[in-house]
Design a protein around this motif. Structure first.
Motif: not given
Lengths: 154, 154
Positions: A36-43
């Motif tokens: 999640g720290r990559e900055g992209h949206i993940v759901s």
């Protein structure tokens, strides 16, 4: 948006991994190396109703397509998963993961005395005896490996 | 539902943790001891747009309310988080987490020579010097602890 409203997370480009075995979405994120720290949206949705099975997990990842090795690992822990590639908000490709009869070079044998763990140039090789629940048999030492043994390595 | 549709995960009873610092939703799940195999609906959205901050994470957990110790841990890693309790699809309580001036008994000091690590009946105690980014100072040995030091313990 109020918190009891429906939650919306549309992605423009990326991948949707659907029909993951219920409870295994976080393992899929681990396989993809996503925290999640990559900055992209993940759901992620876990244990939601499914038409095909009773329950399933779903993972959506923005700006990310999967590498073949990652797809093989997902097939091991979620043999019914489908991989949907999204471009410009549309599904441009949809594939079901496929667990081959033989798994090569992806997991290590849990038997420390196996020749594949002896520092020799031997690629690990397992016969898929059953996909769900997973049951692999080492080609070299016949050690049986099950899902928890494989998950530990991811 | 097609995979490029919006994804819906409404919960009847449970908790929504909103305004989590972007990229920290999986740490919140870890604090709650949730890996998805419990069978309840869990949904997670990471790095989505927020009005208050530029980005945020959200976690929704069905059939689960939080214990005070869990709320304190969440406050350490996501000081802007809000906890919404849902009953019968409605938000019945909404609180912002609050990081107290002193953190007691929740994290261990990273200094192995600290008196709080000597096996004595001494409760750990840190002064919160800054909440975001987190900076704690041990009351006993003045060792500074930051967010990564705390995350390692959860």
């Amino acid at each position: 948006m109020t918190t009891d409203d429906l939650y919306v997370a549309k992605i423009r480009n990326g991948t949707v991994i659907d029909h993951i075995s219920p409870g295994y979405a976080l393992d899929v994120l681990k396989i993809l190396g996503i925290d999640g720290r990559e900055g992209h949206i993940v759901s992620v949705a876990m244990n939601v109703s499914s038409k095909k099975a009773s329950k399933k997990d779903i993972v959506k990842v923005e700006n990310r397509e999967l590498k073949p090795g990652e797809v093989d690992k997902i097939a091991l822990i979620a043999p019914g998963a489908t991989i949907n590639i999204i471009r410009d908000y549309k599904v441009v490709q949809k594939d079901r993961v496929k667990l081959p009869d033989w798994i090569k070079g992806i997991v290590k044998c849990a038997n420390p005395s196996c020749v594949s763990n002896a520092g020799e140039p031997v690629e690990t090789k397992f016969h898929v005896e059953r996909s769900d629940p997973l049951r692999l048999r080492c080609y070299y030492c016949v050690r049986i490996m099950e899902k928890p043994d494989v998950l530990k390595q991811f």
